[in-house]
Design a protein around this motif. Structure first.
Motif, PDB file in Angstrom:
ATOM      1  N   ALA A  34       0.835  -1.207   0.000  1.00  0.00           N
ATOM      2  CA  ALA A  34       0.000   0.000   0.000  1.00  0.00           C
ATOM      3  C   ALA A  34       0.868   1.255   0.000  1.00  0.00           C
ATOM      4  CB  ALA A  34      -0.937   0.003   1.203  1.00  0.00           C
ATOM      5  N   SER A  35       1.904   1.261   0.810  1.00  0.00           N
ATOM      6  CA  SER A  35       2.783   2.423   0.877  1.00  0.00           C
ATOM      7  C   SER A  35       3.591   2.606  -0.403  1.00  0.00           C
ATOM      8  CB  SER A  35       3.734   2.303   2.061  1.00  0.00           C
ATOM      9  OG  SER A  35       3.011   2.369   3.269  1.00  0.00           O
ATOM     10  N   SER A  36       4.026   1.491  -0.998  1.00  0.00           N
ATOM     11  CA  SER A  36       4.852   1.610  -2.199  1.00  0.00           C
ATOM     12  C   SER A  36       4.069   2.174  -3.377  1.00  0.00           C
ATOM     13  CB  SER A  36       5.474   0.260  -2.570  1.00  0.00           C
ATOM     14  OG  SER A  36       4.492  -0.623  -3.056  1.00  0.00           O
ATOM     15  N   ILE A  37       2.768   1.945  -3.406  1.00  0.00           N
ATOM     16  CA  ILE A  37       1.939   2.507  -4.473  1.00  0.00           C
ATOM     17  C   ILE A  37       1.992   4.023  -4.432  1.00  0.00           C
ATOM     18  CG2 ILE A  37      -0.455   2.810  -5.244  1.00  0.00           C
ATOM     19  CD1 ILE A  37      -0.936  -0.100  -4.366  1.00  0.00           C
ATOM     20  N   THR A  38       2.077   4.569  -3.242  1.00  0.00           N
ATOM     21  CA  THR A  38       2.035   6.031  -3.093  1.00  0.00           C
ATOM     22  C   THR A  38       3.409   6.687  -3.221  1.00  0.00           C
ATOM     23  OG1 THR A  38       2.240   5.944  -0.685  1.00  0.00           O
ATOM     24  CG2 THR A  38       0.013   5.845  -1.606  1.00  0.00           C
ATOM     25  N   ASP A  39       4.460   5.870  -3.313  1.00  0.00           N
ATOM     26  CA  ASP A  39       5.807   6.416  -3.485  1.00  0.00           C
ATOM     27  C   ASP A  39       5.852   7.245  -4.769  1.00  0.00           C
ATOM     28  OD1 ASP A  39       8.500   6.867  -4.055  1.00  0.00           O
ATOM     29  OD2 ASP A  39       9.128   4.893  -3.406  1.00  0.00           O
ATOM     30  N   SER A  40       6.403   8.421  -4.698  1.00  0.00           N
ATOM     31  CA  SER A  40       6.384   9.338  -5.843  1.00  0.00           C
ATOM     32  C   SER A  40       7.164   8.822  -7.045  1.00  0.00           C
ATOM     33  CB  SER A  40       6.921  10.710  -5.429  1.00  0.00           C
ATOM     34  OG  SER A  40       8.257  10.604  -5.008  1.00  0.00           O
TER      35      SER A  40
ATOM     36  N   ALA B 219      -9.507  14.224  -5.409  1.00  0.00           N
ATOM     37  CA  ALA B 219      -9.847  12.816  -5.150  1.00  0.00           C
ATOM     38  C   ALA B 219      -8.615  11.918  -5.229  1.00  0.00           C
ATOM     39  CB  ALA B 219     -10.912  12.344  -6.138  1.00  0.00           C
ATOM     40  N   LEU B 220      -7.773  12.131  -6.226  1.00  0.00           N
ATOM     41  CA  LEU B 220      -6.587  11.293  -6.384  1.00  0.00           C
ATOM     42  C   LEU B 220      -5.562  11.543  -5.273  1.00  0.00           C
ATOM     43  CD1 LEU B 220      -6.246  11.459 -10.256  1.00  0.00           C
ATOM     44  CD2 LEU B 220      -6.941   9.474  -8.884  1.00  0.00           C
ATOM     45  N   LYS B 221      -5.428  12.785  -4.864  1.00  0.00           N
ATOM     46  CA  LYS B 221      -4.519  13.089  -3.748  1.00  0.00           C
ATOM     47  C   LYS B 221      -5.043  12.474  -2.446  1.00  0.00           C
ATOM     48  CE  LYS B 221      -2.601  17.211  -5.840  1.00  0.00           C
ATOM     49  NZ  LYS B 221      -2.616  18.659  -5.919  1.00  0.00           N
ATOM     50  N   ALA B 222      -6.358  12.518  -2.254  1.00  0.00           N
ATOM     51  CA  ALA B 222      -6.943  11.900  -1.061  1.00  0.00           C
ATOM     52  C   ALA B 222      -6.741  10.389  -1.076  1.00  0.00           C
ATOM     53  CB  ALA B 222      -8.434  12.235  -0.972  1.00  0.00           C
TER      54      ALA B 222
END
Length: 105
Positions: A19-25, A66-69
């Protein structure tokens, strides 16, 4: 009932990491979201005098939020899954200590 819910801490940590890696920039997912938001905003900016430009700007604003949330929620979910894994291990150790007679000093 607990024996039917056997989710290992390692599985929880793995899910949390995913889950965290998906949000990695640096992930393709994150780069795609950033690019889509930027490109939509750029397109809307070039069409300000058109009715479509206003609609595109609204789309940019709404989807951007929405995408940032969603990214924020995924990152938080990753943190909470890892915390849950830690809690399971702590609890399991306390139960083991209780049943084996180990006492904290």
């Amino acid at each position: 009932m607990g024996d039917k819910l056997g989710i290992s801490p390692a599985t929880l940590r793995g899910c949390g990491g995913a889950a965290s890696s998906i949000t990695d920039s640096e992930t393709e997912f994150s780069k795609s979201i950033t690019k889509a938001i930027k490109d939509t905003g750029d397109a809307a900016g070039t069409l300000t005098s058109w009715a479509f430009g206003t609609a595109l700007q609204s789309c940019h604003d709404d989807w951007g939020k929405a995408l940032k949330a969603m990214k924020t929620r995924l990152a938080k979910s990753g943190d909470l899954l890892r915390e849950t894994a830690n809690g399971h291990e702590w609890n399991d150790q306390k139960i083991y200590d209780t049943f084996t007679g180990v006492r904290e000093q």
